[in-house]
Design a protein around this motif. Structure first.
Motif, PDB file in Angstrom:
ATOM      1  N   ALA A 237       0.849  -1.194   0.000  1.00 41.37           N
ATOM      2  CA  ALA A 237       0.000   0.000   0.000  1.00 41.37           C
ATOM      3  C   ALA A 237       0.878   1.234   0.000  1.00 41.37           C
ATOM      4  O   ALA A 237       1.979   1.249   0.547  1.00 41.37           O
ATOM      5  CB  ALA A 237      -0.911   0.005   1.222  1.00 41.37           C
ATOM      6  N   CYS A 238       0.375   2.282  -0.640  1.00 42.66           N
ATOM      7  CA  CYS A 238       1.065   3.569  -0.684  1.00 42.66           C
ATOM      8  C   CYS A 238       0.015   4.653  -0.488  1.00 42.66           C
ATOM      9  O   CYS A 238      -0.949   4.729  -1.263  1.00 42.66           O
ATOM     10  CB  CYS A 238       1.772   3.738  -2.026  1.00 42.66           C
ATOM     11  N   PRO A 239       0.124   5.461   0.566  1.00 39.62           N
ATOM     12  CA  PRO A 239      -0.912   6.467   0.842  1.00 39.62           C
ATOM     13  C   PRO A 239      -0.988   7.513  -0.264  1.00 39.62           C
ATOM     14  O   PRO A 239       0.022   7.887  -0.865  1.00 39.62           O
ATOM     15  CB  PRO A 239      -0.450   7.087   2.167  1.00 39.62           C
ATOM     16  N   GLY A 240      -2.216   7.951  -0.518  1.00 39.87           N
ATOM     17  CA  GLY A 240      -2.411   8.957  -1.547  1.00 39.87           C
ATOM     18  C   GLY A 240      -2.233   8.395  -2.938  1.00 39.87           C
ATOM     19  O   GLY A 240      -2.124   7.193  -3.144  1.00 39.87           O
ATOM     20  N   ALA A 241      -2.176   9.257  -3.897  1.00 44.57           N
ATOM     21  CA  ALA A 241      -2.021   8.829  -5.296  1.00 44.57           C
ATOM     22  C   ALA A 241      -0.550   8.835  -5.671  1.00 44.57           C
ATOM     23  O   ALA A 241      -0.091   9.567  -6.549  1.00 44.57           O
ATOM     24  CB  ALA A 241      -2.817   9.758  -6.207  1.00 44.57           C
ATOM     25  N   CYS A 242       0.244   7.978  -4.985  1.00 43.93           N
ATOM     26  CA  CYS A 242       1.692   7.996  -5.210  1.00 43.93           C
ATOM     27  C   CYS A 242       2.081   7.240  -6.473  1.00 43.93           C
ATOM     28  O   CYS A 242       3.181   7.411  -6.982  1.00 43.93           O
ATOM     29  CB  CYS A 242       2.426   7.421  -4.002  1.00 43.93           C
ATOM     30  N   GLY A 243       1.213   6.380  -6.958  1.00 46.38           N
ATOM     31  CA  GLY A 243       1.487   5.673  -8.206  1.00 46.38           C
ATOM     32  C   GLY A 243       2.477   4.543  -8.106  1.00 46.38           C
ATOM     33  O   GLY A 243       2.908   4.010  -9.128  1.00 46.38           O
ATOM     34  N   ALA A 244       2.874   4.159  -6.882  1.00 44.91           N
ATOM     35  CA  ALA A 244       3.830   3.052  -6.725  1.00 44.91           C
ATOM     36  C   ALA A 244       3.238   1.770  -7.292  1.00 44.91           C
ATOM     37  O   ALA A 244       2.036   1.529  -7.215  1.00 44.91           O
ATOM     38  CB  ALA A 244       4.180   2.872  -5.257  1.00 44.91           C
ATOM     39  N   ARG A 245       4.095   0.925  -7.845  1.00 44.85           N
ATOM     40  CA  ARG A 245       3.620  -0.327  -8.430  1.00 44.85           C
ATOM     41  C   ARG A 245       4.709  -1.384  -8.345  1.00 44.85           C
ATOM     42  O   ARG A 245       5.875  -1.101  -8.049  1.00 44.85           O
ATOM     43  CB  ARG A 245       3.215  -0.120  -9.883  1.00 44.85           C
ATOM     44  N   GLY A 246       4.302  -2.618  -8.617  1.00 42.38           N
ATOM     45  CA  GLY A 246       5.254  -3.709  -8.700  1.00 42.38           C
ATOM     46  C   GLY A 246       5.331  -4.569  -7.461  1.00 42.38           C
ATOM     47  O   GLY A 246       5.023  -4.134  -6.348  1.00 42.38           O
ATOM     48  N   ALA A 247       5.742  -5.822  -7.664  1.00 44.58           N
ATOM     49  CA  ALA A 247       5.901  -6.771  -6.566  1.00 44.58           C
ATOM     50  C   ALA A 247       7.253  -6.547  -5.894  1.00 44.58           C
ATOM     51  O   ALA A 247       8.169  -5.962  -6.470  1.00 44.58           O
ATOM     52  CB  ALA A 247       5.809  -8.202  -7.097  1.00 44.58           C
ATOM     53  N   SER A 248       7.355  -7.026  -4.669  1.00 46.71           N
ATOM     54  CA  SER A 248       8.629  -6.965  -3.949  1.00 46.71           C
ATOM     55  C   SER A 248       8.742  -8.177  -3.044  1.00 46.71           C
ATOM     56  O   SER A 248       7.736  -8.803  -2.696  1.00 46.71           O
ATOM     57  CB  SER A 248       8.753  -5.669  -3.138  1.00 46.71           C
ATOM     58  N   VAL A 249       9.958  -8.516  -2.670  1.00 45.25           N
ATOM     59  CA  VAL A 249      10.212  -9.655  -1.794  1.00 45.25           C
ATOM     60  C   VAL A 249      11.090  -9.173  -0.643  1.00 45.25           C
ATOM     61  O   VAL A 249      12.082  -8.465  -0.858  1.00 45.25           O
ATOM     62  CB  VAL A 249      10.894 -10.814  -2.538  1.00 45.25           C
ATOM     63  N   TRP A 250      10.715  -9.581   0.571  1.00 44.56           N
ATOM     64  CA  TRP A 250      11.381  -9.109   1.776  1.00 44.56           C
ATOM     65  C   TRP A 250      11.926 -10.276   2.594  1.00 44.56           C
ATOM     66  O   TRP A 250      11.360 -11.368   2.592  1.00 44.56           O
ATOM     67  CB  TRP A 250      10.405  -8.323   2.648  1.00 44.56           C
ATOM     68  N   VAL A 251      13.026 -10.001   3.293  1.00 46.19           N
ATOM     69  CA  VAL A 251      13.571 -10.946   4.268  1.00 46.19           C
ATOM     70  C   VAL A 251      13.794 -10.199   5.574  1.00 46.19           C
ATOM     71  O   VAL A 251      13.692  -8.970   5.634  1.00 46.19           O
ATOM     72  CB  VAL A 251      14.899 -11.573   3.781  1.00 46.19           C
ATOM     73  N   LEU A 252      14.107 -10.940   6.617  1.00 48.75           N
ATOM     74  CA  LEU A 252      14.278 -10.350   7.940  1.00 48.75           C
ATOM     75  C   LEU A 252      15.561  -9.524   8.008  1.00 48.75           C
ATOM     76  O   LEU A 252      16.606  -9.923   7.505  1.00 48.75           O
ATOM     77  CB  LEU A 252      14.318 -11.458   8.994  1.00 48.75           C
ATOM     78  N   SER A 253      15.477  -8.385   8.678  1.00 50.82           N
ATOM     79  CA  SER A 253      16.656  -7.548   8.890  1.00 50.82           C
ATOM     80  C   SER A 253      17.477  -8.099  10.051  1.00 50.82           C
ATOM     81  O   SER A 253      16.952  -8.804  10.912  1.00 50.82           O
ATOM     82  CB  SER A 253      16.232  -6.115   9.206  1.00 50.82           C
ATOM     83  N   PRO A 254      18.777  -7.787  10.108  1.00 51.07           N
ATOM     84  CA  PRO A 254      19.587  -8.230  11.246  1.00 51.07           C
ATOM     85  C   PRO A 254      19.024  -7.769  12.580  1.00 51.07           C
ATOM     86  O   PRO A 254      19.132  -8.468  13.582  1.00 51.07           O
ATOM     87  CB  PRO A 254      20.951  -7.597  10.957  1.00 51.07           C
ATOM     88  N   ARG A 255      18.405  -6.593  12.601  1.00 50.46           N
ATOM     89  CA  ARG A 255      17.821  -6.087  13.845  1.00 50.46           C
ATOM     90  C   ARG A 255      16.710  -7.007  14.343  1.00 50.46           C
ATOM     91  O   ARG A 255      16.604  -7.292  15.522  1.00 50.46           O
ATOM     92  CB  ARG A 255      17.273  -4.679  13.627  1.00 50.46           C
ATOM     93  N   GLY A 256      15.883  -7.490  13.399  1.00 44.95           N
ATOM     94  CA  GLY A 256      14.811  -8.407  13.783  1.00 44.95           C
ATOM     95  C   GLY A 256      15.357  -9.727  14.299  1.00 44.95           C
ATOM     96  O   GLY A 256      14.826 -10.307  15.245  1.00 44.95           O
ATOM     97  N   ALA A 257      16.451 -10.190  13.681  1.00 45.67           N
ATOM     98  CA  ALA A 257      17.067 -11.444  14.128  1.00 45.67           C
ATOM     99  C   ALA A 257      17.622 -11.289  15.536  1.00 45.67           C
ATOM    100  O   ALA A 257      17.511 -12.190  16.377  1.00 45.67           O
ATOM    101  CB  ALA A 257      18.177 -11.846  13.163  1.00 45.67           C
ATOM    102  N   THR A 258      18.209 -10.130  15.830  1.00 47.20           N
ATOM    103  CA  THR A 258      18.755  -9.879  17.167  1.00 47.20           C
ATOM    104  C   THR A 258      17.649  -9.862  18.217  1.00 47.20           C
ATOM    105  O   THR A 258      17.794 -10.427  19.301  1.00 47.20           O
ATOM    106  CB  THR A 258      19.512  -8.537  17.180  1.00 47.20           C
ATOM    107  N   SER A 259      16.527  -9.237  17.883  1.00 44.58           N
ATOM    108  CA  SER A 259      15.396  -9.178  18.812  1.00 44.58           C
ATOM    109  C   SER A 259      14.860 -10.575  19.114  1.00 44.58           C
ATOM    110  O   SER A 259      14.566 -10.913  20.260  1.00 44.58           O
ATOM    111  CB  SER A 259      14.270  -8.316  18.212  1.00 44.58           C
ATOM    112  N   GLU A 260      14.760 -11.395  18.079  1.00 41.67           N
ATOM    113  CA  GLU A 260      14.231 -12.745  18.278  1.00 41.67           C
ATOM    114  C   GLU A 260      15.222 -13.605  19.045  1.00 41.67           C
ATOM    115  O   GLU A 260      14.838 -14.427  19.880  1.00 41.67           O
ATOM    116  CB  GLU A 260      13.906 -13.392  16.929  1.00 41.67           C
TER     117      GLU A 260
END
Length: 447
Positions: A237-260
């Motif tokens: 999602a992108c607030p307003g009429a920003c026109g963003a498009r396309g798929a993306s793929v995410w992985v965990l950041s090192p910060r998240g790994a440290t927290s877990e």
């Protein structure tokens, strides 16, 4: 009376009026009641006009839960919901002069949990009642042979597929009113169907209905299913009429790994918490930290490799939002021993992409691209003992490495314990030739 100054009388009237206004402001009203049932729990959500005080208690013979909400009325349009999940009949009525009483008749004993939620997004104040079944007596498991557990041609890899949001959480909402939770469930079901159709692969749906699952419980369910991979499906999602498009793929950041890691080490006395099949409860803090760090490092590396391949596959059916795998501290990606990726299928707030996401044919293309990426990864890096390890032609006795962002040829050689020259020779790389993200390198035998 007549001797009281007029100014004091006026002040008294002002104070009285202020007191009445405060009392009126403190009174709340239940404006709606919704019930969601999942295989593991049932959730009742009360939409209320403001903060409130309540008391929840259990009664037996017959089983029921009583909810008393102080100084609260019921909107005339609110009706008792039908029986669903762990909830039987719901009765609404007054308790005393100004309180509201809600009685939940139950088909069985439950463990209730309740909490208040402040306003967020399109929601106002909410009172949430979660019901969980009481633990049943352990049932005797059927004895299985080795052949039942590990077939002769290798076990299937298990892909846990998580449809984001659900139930009272609609996720992002498109311009035409499409809910992200609906899109993610449709894509997840199509993805599961295609995974099951592949030889050597089996799907596990984390959510297979319109209900919400706590974020931590999503990856816990994948671990309980002994998944080889966790894929969380979302729509950006992108607030307003920003026109963003396309798929993306995410992985965990090192910060998240440290927290877990910190959470796991704090709770390592729980013998049921295994990381990579090893219990941490009998290890000292230093050894437990080392084991956890090794497991997380391998998991994050595998996650990055899978994410890169899936992103490349998605790029074949349409534009990607960015040309590289992204990292964030997503709770659902925090499993320390199951490679995990999050796929943003498109921007639901972009009208053109919202339209495509509602098209079953386009969703099938999305699912096929993700399956193609998953299959490519397991073919290149087959887990030991699996169908892929037993049936991937020409892969036995051979090791490969998928290049991810930030890696160098010398670093890859060092990691696999081979010389840089041997790695170059095995892959016919010139002396000044480098590697690109997504390249698949043959790793020569050590020594």
């Amino acid at each position: 009376m007549w001797g009281v100054p007029v100014t004091l009388l006026r002040a008294a009237f002002v104070l009285l009026a202020a007191g009445l206004a405060t009392a009126s402001a403190q009174a709340a009203q239940v404006k709606g009641l919704r019930v969601w049932a999942s295989p593991d729990s049932t959730r009742a959500v009360f939409d209320v006009s403001g903060p409130l005080e309540y008391k929840l208690f259990e009664l037996a013979n017959p089983d029921r839960i009583v909810l008393d909400i102080k100084n609260t009325s019921l909107d005339p349009g609110v009706i008792a919901p039908a029986a669903k999940g762990l909830l039987g009949t719901v009765r609404l009525g007054k308790q005393g002069k100004s309180d509201l009483r809600v009685v939940f008749d139950l088909p069985q004993g439950v463990r209730p949990k309740s909490f208040l939620l402040p306003p967020a997004d399109k929601f106002g104040h909410r009172l949430v009642i979660d019901l969980f079944p009481k633990a049943n007596k352990a049932t005797r498991e059927v004895v299985k042979t080795v052949e039942d557990v590990v077939p002769a041609d290798g076990r299937k890899v298990i892909v846990a597929i998580d449809a984001g949001h659900g139930g009272d959480d609609p996720g992002a909402i498109g311009a035409s009113g499409t809910h992200e939770k609906t899109i993610t469930l449709n894509v997840a079901r199509e993805l599961a169907r295609m995974v099951d159709a592949q030889p050597g692969m089996k799907a596990f749906l984390v959510r297979d209905g319109d209900y919400f699952i706590q974020l931590e419980n999503r990856y816990k369910k994948a671990r309980e299913a002994k998944a080889d991979l966790f894929v969380s499906i979302h729509a950006d999602a992108c607030p307003g009429a920003c026109g963003a498009r396309g798929a993306s793929v995410w992985v965990l950041s090192p910060r998240g790994a440290t927290s877990e890691a910190a959470r796991w080490l704090a709770a390592k006395e729980n013998a049921s918490d295994l990381v990579g099949g090893v219990s941490l409860d009998d290890k000292d803090n230093t050894l437990a930290a080392v084991l956890l760090d090794l497991s997380q490092g391998a998991t994050m590396e595998a996650s990055a490799a899978i994410a890169q391949i899936v992103l490349k596959a998605l790029g074949k059916i349409g534009p990607t939002h960015r040309g590289h795998v992204e990292k964030a501290n997503f709770v659902v990606l925090r499993s320390p021993d199951v490679p995990s990726i999050l796929v943003e299928t498109a921007f639901i707030t972009n009208p053109a992409e919202e339209k495509r996401l509602t098209d079953p044919e386009h969703r099938a293309k999305l699912a096929a691209a993700v399956v193609d990426g998953i299959k490519t990864y397991f073919t290149q890096t087959p887990p030991p003992g699996t169908w892929f390890a037993a049936n991937t032609s020409g892969r036995r006795g051979r090791s490969e490495h998928v290049v991810v962002r930030g890696e160098t040829l010398s670093g890859i050689a060092m990691r696999h314990g081979v010389s840089l020259s041997a790695l170059r020779e095995a892959n016919r790389l010139s002396g000044d030739g480098g590697v690109r993200v997504g390249d698949v390198l043959d790793i020569p035998p050590q020594g």
